[in-house]
Design an enzyme around this catalytic site. Structure first.
Site, PDB file in Angstrom:
ATOM      1  CD  GLU A  14      -2.507   1.743   0.628  1.00 35.81           C
ATOM      2  OE1 GLU A  14      -3.189   0.949  -0.031  1.00 35.81           O
ATOM      3  OE2 GLU A  14      -2.561   2.976   0.486  1.00 35.81           O
ATOM      4  CB  CYS A  61      -4.276   3.145   5.933  1.00 38.73           C
ATOM      5  SG  CYS A  61      -3.834   1.621   5.118  1.00 38.73           S
ATOM      6  CB  CYS A  64      -4.164  -1.057   8.766  1.00 40.07           C
ATOM      7  SG  CYS A  64      -3.571   0.618   8.672  1.00 40.07           S
ATOM      8  CG  HIS A  68      -4.676   4.958  11.348  1.00 42.31           C
ATOM      9  ND1 HIS A  68      -3.474   5.262  11.942  1.00 42.31           N
ATOM     10  CD2 HIS A  68      -4.386   4.163  10.295  1.00 42.31           C
ATOM     11  CE1 HIS A  68      -2.495   4.691  11.267  1.00 42.31           C
ATOM     12  NE2 HIS A  68      -3.024   4.015  10.255  1.00 42.31           N
ATOM     13  NE  ARG A 484       0.342  -3.367   6.264  1.00 43.73           N
ATOM     14  CZ  ARG A 484      -0.940  -3.738   6.368  1.00 43.73           C
ATOM     15  NH1 ARG A 484      -1.626  -3.492   7.469  1.00 43.73           N
ATOM     16  NH2 ARG A 484      -1.528  -4.371   5.380  1.00 43.73           N
ATOM     17  CB  SER A 507       4.782   1.290   7.518  1.00 41.65           C
ATOM     18  OG  SER A 507       4.096   0.067   7.316  1.00 41.65           O
ATOM     19  CB  CYS A 551       0.919   0.209   5.029  1.00 37.98           C
ATOM     20  SG  CYS A 551      -0.330   1.411   4.567  1.00 37.98           S
ATOM     21  CB  CYS A 554       0.106   3.516   7.630  1.00 39.71           C
ATOM     22  SG  CYS A 554      -1.537   2.834   7.703  1.00 39.71           S
TER      23      CYS A 554
HETATM   24 NI1  NFE Z   1      -1.904   1.196   6.085  1.00 39.22          NI
HETATM   25 FE1  NFE Z   1      -1.076   0.386   8.932  1.00 39.22          FE
HETATM   26  C1  NFE Z   1      -1.134  -1.252   9.620  1.00 39.22           C
HETATM   27  C2  NFE Z   1      -1.109   1.242  10.473  1.00 39.22           C
HETATM   28  S1  NFE Z   1       0.989   0.901   8.663  1.00 39.22           S
HETATM   29  S2  NFE Z   1      -1.514  -0.455   6.955  1.00 39.22           S
HETATM   30  O1  NFE Z   1      -1.224  -2.332   9.933  1.00 39.22           O
HETATM   31  O2  NFE Z   1      -1.158   1.805  11.406  1.00 39.22           O
HETATM   32  O3  NFE Z   1       2.168   0.046   9.056  1.00 39.22           O
END
Ligand code: NFE
Length: 572
Positions: A14, A61, A64, A68, A484, A507, A551, A554
């Site tokens: 992503e 994102c 995931c 958030h 992640r 990430s 990702c 993110c």
């Molecule tokens: Ni966009 Fe995310 C996850 C977050 S980034 S995928 O899992 O927070 O590493």
């Protein structure tokens, strides 16, 4: 003489990630990871009502999705001292588990498997043999010779037409692919099955959160009402559907995902010694069983491991400014008081300082700033976050579920615990935790039903909802374990508005550029020593990078409207 190769963009992730590696004698001797997009979500939420922020940051994102929003509502609840009702905690846990099962299965089949599975080789498979192998590793019902023969016919038609579609641009036939044609055929079959399956499991999000991606959250609880007899509520029928979906998901994980990982791994044991990278692992933990304010009750425990020393798990406090700092020395941002020192996120800043080079450019200027990702550190250490960190923290703490699951896989594969510190270990850890989560989801589901049966239908609290009841200033942290890895949102509230908001996402930990003292983060470290057979077809680099499930959406928080395609290598 070293030779620098550039992969940009890395695909089957992503967002936008560029990796530059130095290769000497067929091996990676240095590596640089760069996030090439920036989004500034942290600035967008400033001066808004804190209760609204979850809806903005949820859009960080679509992969995931939910995590958030979850971290955001928790940060506000933490700042204002709000405790949510048990049902809301359980529904959040169910959303979380659903997210894991969806995300990890999609990652394994659609983002990572083709680093190991050669699609073109699958056309040479014997469907009868493929069926025998499939039945020997699993009781998944779709395993007849006819099933594999039909699939192979479809694949042959694709290839004969010269249109591999979703399978185009692979490095098919590369000598790094080691699986027999039959296991390749099983892998392709399950790639397609997993595509079908994944659209089902997300319905759990649509039931509790109204939609997917970006289901609805609420400061103080969850935005769904329980009433077993009411058509527009979480009623008996919807609850039954959730149960059914969770059972189906568990079956898919146990009958397809896990057996496939175990069947593929033995052909790639050299990857149990490659791609380990950093020796440090961090997890904030999640899945409360006694409320979010009791981290000791989390199913995923909180902790840090340093230097691969599994005899000690260090305490982690996301509110301690001496533990967590973010640096921008090598990122395209600046701090008002200089770029050499780190900042704790409550005092964090997101001010762009793009120093170039302007695209199209040949190489990053790695002596200067080279990424839109900031560089977080825990007590000065670069940390890996993600499934491997979670499994290691649980394992090192001696939690029985973890030791049983991890040792079970190690014994089955006949490899020592050190094999965990690797590309293969990371991929196996993800499968192991999906199995744990599939079980936990059903526990949470049963508890929710029990609460409802006992007459508790509360899903939200009004406590502290009214801004007039808030202190003049407040600050909070919301942590979770995104698929992640460790994710936290830090909020500062002043005069009822967001004065500062900072995210450090998984990430970011893993993909960040070097810190001021030159220490590499997880991707850059893990690539060192990677063999690269053919620099024009760097499948080996993809294996390790994909094992983290990057990702970048993110990791950086506007597209560079000038972001021309700086082609060096196109991966698939
Ligand atoms: Ni966009 Fe995310 C996850 C977050 S980034 S995928 O899992 O927070 O590493």
């Amino acid at each position: 003489m070293s030779n620098r190769i550039v992969i940009d963009p890395i695909t089957r992730i992503e967002g936008h990630l560029r990796v530059e590696v130095e290769i000497e004698d067929g091996k990676v001797v240095d590596a640089y990871s760069s996030g090439t997009m920036v989004r500034l979500i942290e600035e967008i939420v400033k001066n808004r009502d804190p209760r609204d922020v979850w809806a903005f940051v949820g859009r960080v994102c679509g992969v995931c999705t939910t995590v958030h929003s979850l971290a955001s509502v928790r940060s506000v609840e933490d700042a204002l001292g709000i405790v949510i009702p048990p049902n809301a905690e359980l529904v959040r846990n169910l959303m979380f588990c659903t997210q894991y099962m969806h995300d990890h299965v999609v990652h394994f089949y659609h983002l990572h498997a083709l680093d190991w599975v050669d699609v073109v080789s699958a056309t040479k498979a014997d469907p009868i043999k493929a069926s025998e192998i499939a039945q020997s590793i699993s009781n998944y019902p779709k395993s007849s010779p006819k099933y594999f023969a039909d699939l192979q016919k479809r694949l042959n038609t694709f290839i004969a037409s010269g249109q591999l579609g979703i399978f185009a641009n692979g490095y098919w036939g590369h000598p790094a692919y080691k699986l027999p044609p039959e296991i390749n055929l099983i892998g392709v079959a399950h790639y397609l099955d997993a595509l079908e399956w994944q659209k089902e499991i997300v319905k759990v999000h649509t039931i509790f959160g109204g939609k997917n991606p970006h289901p609805n959250y609420l400061v103080g609880g969850m935005a769904c009402a329980i009433n077993v007899n009411e058509a527009n509520a979480i009623n008996a029928e919807r609850l039954a559907m959730v149960g059914q979906l969770l059972h189906q998901a568990k079956d898919f994980v146990n009958q397809v995902y896990v057996p496939d990982v175990l069947a593929v791994a033995p052909y790639y044991f050299d990857w149990a010694e490659l791609g380990g990278g950093l020796p440090n692992y961090l997890a904030y933990g999640d899945l409360p069983t006694n409320g979010y304010n009791d981290p000791g009750s989390f199913k995923f425990p909180r902790g840090a491991i340093l230097n691969r020393d599994l005899s000690k798990v260090h305490e982690v406090d996301p509110k301690d400014p001496s533990q967590i700092q973010e640096f921008v020395k090598h990122s395209w941002y600046s701090y008002s008081d200089g770029d050499d020192k780190g900042k704790f996120p409550w005092d964090g800043e997101t001010k762009m300082n793009f120093t170039g080079p302007q695209p199209p450019y040949e190489h990053l200027n790695v002596e200067d700033k080279y990424s839109w990702v900031k560089t977080p550190r825990w007590k000065g250490n670069p940390m890996e976050v993600g499934p491997l960190s979670r499994m290691l923290v649980g394992y090192a703490l001696g939690r029985e579920e973890y030791t049983e699951a991890v040792n079970g896989v190690l014994n089955k594969l006949g490899v020592p615990a050190e094999a965990l510190f690797s590309t293969l270990g990371r991929t196996a850890a993800r499968a192991i935790e999906t199995q744990l989560v599939a079980n936990w989801a059903l526990e949470f589901y049963d508890q929710l039903l029990m609460n409802i049966k006992n007459g508790d239908e509360r899903m939200a609290t009004n406590d502290s909802w009214e801004p007039n009841s808030w202190p003049e200033t407040a600050q909070g942290v919301g942590t979770t374990e995104a698929p992640r890895g460790a994710l936290a949102h830090w909020i500062v509230i002043k005069d009822k508005k967001v004065a500062n908001y900072q995210l450090i996402v998984p990430s970011t930990w893993n993909s960040s550029p070097r810190d001021p003292s030159g220490q590499r983060s997880a991707y850059e470290s893990a690539l060192l020593g990677t063999p690269v057979h053919d620099p024009d077809q760097p499948v080996e680099i993809l294996r390790t990078i994909h094992s983290f499930d990057p990702c970048m959406a993110c990791a950086v928080h506007l597209y560079d409207e000038n972001g021309k395609h700086v082609h060096q290598l196109n991966t698939f």
